[in-house]
Motif scaffolding. Structure first.
Motif, PDB file in Angstrom:
ATOM      1  N   HIS A 239       0.809  -1.208   0.000  1.00  0.00           N
ATOM      2  CA  HIS A 239       0.000   0.000   0.000  1.00  0.00           C
ATOM      3  C   HIS A 239       0.851   1.270   0.000  1.00  0.00           C
ATOM      4  N   LYS A 240       2.136   1.149   0.350  1.00  0.00           N
ATOM      5  CA  LYS A 240       3.015   2.313   0.299  1.00  0.00           C
ATOM      6  C   LYS A 240       3.290   2.756  -1.136  1.00  0.00           C
ATOM      7  N   LEU A 241       3.098   1.836  -2.091  1.00  0.00           N
ATOM      8  CA  LEU A 241       3.277   2.212  -3.486  1.00  0.00           C
ATOM      9  C   LEU A 241       2.254   3.255  -3.923  1.00  0.00           C
ATOM     10  N   LYS A 242       1.149   3.368  -3.172  1.00  0.00           N
ATOM     11  CA  LYS A 242       0.157   4.386  -3.488  1.00  0.00           C
ATOM     12  C   LYS A 242       0.739   5.790  -3.407  1.00  0.00           C
ATOM     13  N   GLU A 243       1.825   5.918  -2.667  1.00  0.00           N
ATOM     14  CA  GLU A 243       2.421   7.235  -2.498  1.00  0.00           C
ATOM     15  C   GLU A 243       3.250   7.645  -3.711  1.00  0.00           C
ATOM     16  N   HIS A 244       3.434   6.703  -4.650  1.00  0.00           N
ATOM     17  CA  HIS A 244       4.388   6.980  -5.727  1.00  0.00           C
ATOM     18  C   HIS A 244       3.871   6.747  -7.135  1.00  0.00           C
ATOM     19  N   LEU A 245       2.974   5.809  -7.376  1.00  0.00           N
ATOM     20  CA  LEU A 245       2.559   5.529  -8.742  1.00  0.00           C
ATOM     21  C   LEU A 245       1.219   4.831  -8.781  1.00  0.00           C
ATOM     22  N   HIS A 246       0.572   4.941  -9.941  1.00  0.00           N
ATOM     23  CA  HIS A 246      -0.613   4.143 -10.226  1.00  0.00           C
ATOM     24  C   HIS A 246      -0.152   2.758 -10.659  1.00  0.00           C
ATOM     25  N   PHE A 247      -0.863   1.739 -10.247  1.00  0.00           N
ATOM     26  CA  PHE A 247      -0.544   0.433 -10.829  1.00  0.00           C
ATOM     27  C   PHE A 247      -1.775  -0.459 -10.906  1.00  0.00           C
ATOM     28  N   ASP A 248      -2.891   0.119 -11.364  1.00  0.00           N
ATOM     29  CA  ASP A 248      -4.069  -0.711 -11.555  1.00  0.00           C
ATOM     30  C   ASP A 248      -3.837  -1.714 -12.683  1.00  0.00           C
ATOM     31  N   GLN A 249      -2.896  -1.409 -13.586  1.00  0.00           N
ATOM     32  CA  GLN A 249      -2.569  -2.352 -14.647  1.00  0.00           C
ATOM     33  C   GLN A 249      -1.514  -3.362 -14.210  1.00  0.00           C
ATOM     34  N   LEU A 250      -1.025  -3.193 -12.985  1.00  0.00           N
ATOM     35  CA  LEU A 250       0.049  -4.041 -12.484  1.00  0.00           C
ATOM     36  C   LEU A 250      -0.519  -5.325 -11.881  1.00  0.00           C
ATOM     37  N   VAL A 251      -0.019  -6.471 -12.319  1.00  0.00           N
ATOM     38  CA  VAL A 251      -0.432  -7.747 -11.751  1.00  0.00           C
ATOM     39  C   VAL A 251       0.642  -8.200 -10.758  1.00  0.00           C
ATOM     40  N   VAL A 252       0.283  -8.188  -9.498  1.00  0.00           N
ATOM     41  CA  VAL A 252       1.227  -8.565  -8.445  1.00  0.00           C
ATOM     42  C   VAL A 252       1.165 -10.078  -8.257  1.00  0.00           C
ATOM     43  N   PRO A 253       2.297 -10.772  -8.275  1.00  0.00           N
ATOM     44  CA  PRO A 253       2.288 -12.226  -8.055  1.00  0.00           C
ATOM     45  C   PRO A 253       1.575 -12.582  -6.758  1.00  0.00           C
ATOM     46  N   SER A 254       0.827 -13.668  -6.779  1.00  0.00           N
ATOM     47  CA  SER A 254       0.038 -14.053  -5.607  1.00  0.00           C
ATOM     48  C   SER A 254       0.917 -14.307  -4.391  1.00  0.00           C
ATOM     49  N   LEU A 255       2.134 -14.819  -4.613  1.00  0.00           N
ATOM     50  CA  LEU A 255       3.049 -15.038  -3.490  1.00  0.00           C
ATOM     51  C   LEU A 255       3.388 -13.726  -2.795  1.00  0.00           C
ATOM     52  N   VAL A 256       3.564 -12.677  -3.580  1.00  0.00           N
ATOM     53  CA  VAL A 256       3.895 -11.368  -3.020  1.00  0.00           C
ATOM     54  C   VAL A 256       2.705 -10.808  -2.241  1.00  0.00           C
ATOM     55  N   LEU A 257       1.508 -10.984  -2.778  1.00  0.00           N
ATOM     56  CA  LEU A 257       0.309 -10.528  -2.076  1.00  0.00           C
ATOM     57  C   LEU A 257       0.135 -11.253  -0.744  1.00  0.00           C
ATOM     58  N   GLU A 258       0.342 -12.563  -0.755  1.00  0.00           N
ATOM     59  CA  GLU A 258       0.199 -13.345   0.473  1.00  0.00           C
ATOM     60  C   GLU A 258       1.244 -12.938   1.509  1.00  0.00           C
ATOM     61  N   HIS A 259       2.474 -12.711   1.041  1.00  0.00           N
ATOM     62  CA  HIS A 259       3.544 -12.276   1.932  1.00  0.00           C
ATOM     63  C   HIS A 259       3.222 -10.916   2.539  1.00  0.00           C
ATOM     64  N   ASP A 260       2.713 -10.012   1.708  1.00  0.00           N
ATOM     65  CA  ASP A 260       2.362  -8.682   2.199  1.00  0.00           C
ATOM     66  C   ASP A 260       1.237  -8.770   3.224  1.00  0.00           C
ATOM     67  N   ALA A 261       0.275  -9.634   2.987  1.00  0.00           N
ATOM     68  CA  ALA A 261      -0.833  -9.794   3.927  1.00  0.00           C
ATOM     69  C   ALA A 261      -0.341 -10.280   5.288  1.00  0.00           C
ATOM     70  N   LYS A 262       0.635 -11.189   5.281  1.00  0.00           N
ATOM     71  CA  LYS A 262       1.201 -11.691   6.531  1.00  0.00           C
ATOM     72  C   LYS A 262       1.910 -10.569   7.292  1.00  0.00           C
TER      73      LYS A 262
END
Length: 478
Positions: A239-262
């Motif tokens: 969520h800190k990326l919100k401070e710097h760029l748009h990335f609605d077109q960005l597909v974040v790997p599911s592993l990265v999302l799960e890690h961030d959630a933890k």
């Protein structure tokens, strides 16, 4: 910024301490860089990464990642800094690179380690690198990987661009050797570094920070300054990326999302936006950025939002033949000030600012910041499916969508903007912004999904934007 790693995540018990890791890295670095030569040895010391940062991905996790990914959508905040004047004449398009990837570099491209994820708000290409997608070192030729990285970057480095690097998932089994990393840095010479405006390191571990600290003397030795180092930004949470760029077109790997959630669950960090700020936007009758279109039209009693009309009319008179219009970045502080003034209901005179890229970026930012896209969420699926129809049916279907499903006020504003873009495209010989290039910039700003995005749909959105420009007189008949 406080690091997630310093607060602690579980890791393997046999991981060496920070001092031991530093000693091993320093020893190898100095040995390899002796007499100012590249790493001659292909051996790497046997160590894990750091005692507080990286959890190794399981085979099950990697299998889930290869099966699919989850999109993460957010809004945009202007990055800070003044962009250099190094825009070149020729503009590349993602489709060209993708087609060639499938043939010349199919063996490497299949892993999707590197992806081009459209443009950010300022027309800068966003290139994404995902460590979790690196296969075991025994299954990939790292020299070929180096060639593929350079080949992909070559498509875009003549213009401003940014890199987002997802570090999570780099393990002792898939990490390239330290010598290869230094070789990559040397081969990616000033041609690649001069237009790189930001390198976002997402979920950095102590290992990656230590590695960069070790490389600092080498970077200064090579370039005589720490300019490249200032482009590196550590991002501890997605969520800190919100401070710097748009990335609605960005597909974040599911592993990265799960890690961030933890991490979020364990650390409970503060979010960049508070509810008070959101409520303030709603209660400010003059607000134009980040609100619903209907709110602006009602409060200003207008047909075209003031910010849109002010930007378009200035650009129409002063920037139709400006090379790279809508593709160049602009001064962040000036942009923030302009946005603030519009939100206070003030009249902005762009003649006083004397930079045509300010209104160009402001227009894109306004469209992207709307709570609902100008084409509305309801039209997202019909637009994405449009390519499945025969060409003659496409025209009929778009006319029907505009007549029956797009609100009248949205239609009027869209018509106003697309008509302006047709005028811009007529000067493409001088401004280098033909229909395709304009569509790449405006496609993701005119329409996006309500929920999760898919990288494959970006091409459909861009194609639709180009279709609107090319068929303006036939589509906008009312």
């Amino acid at each position: 910024m406080s690091s997630t790693n310093e607060q602690g995540l579980q890791n393997k018990t046999d991981t060496p301490s920070g001092e031991e890791l530093s000693s091993e890295l320093l020893a190898e670095f100095h040995e390899a860089n002796r007499d100012n030569e590249l790493f001659a040895s292909t051996e790497d010391p046997e160590f894990e990464f750091d005692e507080s940062g990286l959890q190794l991905a399981s085979k099950e996790d990697l299998a889930r990642e290869q099966a699919g990914e989850i999109a993460f959508r957010s809004g945009a905040i202007t990055p800070e800094g003044l962009i250099e004047d190094d825009f070149e004449k020729e503009l590349g398009t993602p489709s060209d690179a993708e087609d060639n990837d499938e043939s010349e570099f199919r063996d490497v491209a299949q892993y999707r380690i590197l992806e081009v994820a459209g443009d950010d708000t300022y027309g800068r290409k966003v290139i994404v690198a995902s460590a979790c997608r690196l296969p075991p070192s025994s299954q990939i030729n790292h020299e070929r990987l180096m060639e593929y990285l350079k080949y992909t970057l070559d498509q875009y480095v003549e213009n401003d661009y940014v890199i987002v690097y997802f570090h999570y998932g780099l393990t002792s089994k898939n990490k390239p050797k330290l010598g290869w990393m230094l070789q990559m840095y040397r081969e990616l010479d000033r041609k690649y570094k001069k237009n790189l405006k930001a390198l976002y390191l997402v979920h950095p571990t102590n290992f990656i920070k230590l590695l960069l600290n070790i490389f600092k003397p080498f970077i200064r030795q090579e370039h005589g300054s720490a300019k490249f180092g200032r482009k590196i930004m550590y991002v501890d949470y997605l969520h800190k990326l919100k401070e710097h760029l748009h990335f609605d077109q960005l597909v974040v790997p599911s592993l990265v999302l799960e890690h961030d959630a933890k991490i979020l669950s364990a650390q409970k960090p503060s979010y960049p936006y508070s509810s008070d700020e959101s409520e303030a936007a709603v209660h400010n009758p003059k607000q134009q950025f980040g609100v619903k279109l209907q709110q602006i039209l009602q409060n200003y009693k207008c047909v075209i939002p003031p910010v849109v009309e002010t930007c378009v009319e200035f650009l129409r008179k002063n920037a139709l033949d400006v090379e790279g219009i809508f593709r160049r970045s602009a001064n962040a502080s000036v942009l923030k000030d302009v946005q603030k003034r519009f939100n206070q209901g003030e009249t902005v005179d762009f003649d006083e600012i004397n930079d045509v890229h300010i209104p160009a970026v402001t227009l894109k930012t306004f469209l992207r910041d709307l709570q609902e896209p100008i084409l509305t969420f309801d039209l997202y699926q019909p637009v994405v499916r449009l390519h499945t129809l025969e060409e003659d049916r496409q025209l009929i279907e778009v006319q029907r969508l505009f007549r029956e499903e797009l609100p009248k006020e949205n239609y009027i504003i869209l018509k106003y903007i697309i008509h302006f873009l047709t005028q811009v495209s007529q000067y493409s010989d001088s401004n280098k912004m033909n229909t395709v290039n304009l569509a790449i910039v405006f496609g993701p700003n005119l329409l996006w999904p309500k929920g999760q995005a898919n990288l494959s749909t970006i091409g459909h959105l861009n194609s639709f934007a180009a279709y609107l420009i090319d068929n303006y007189t036939q589509l906008f008949v009312r």
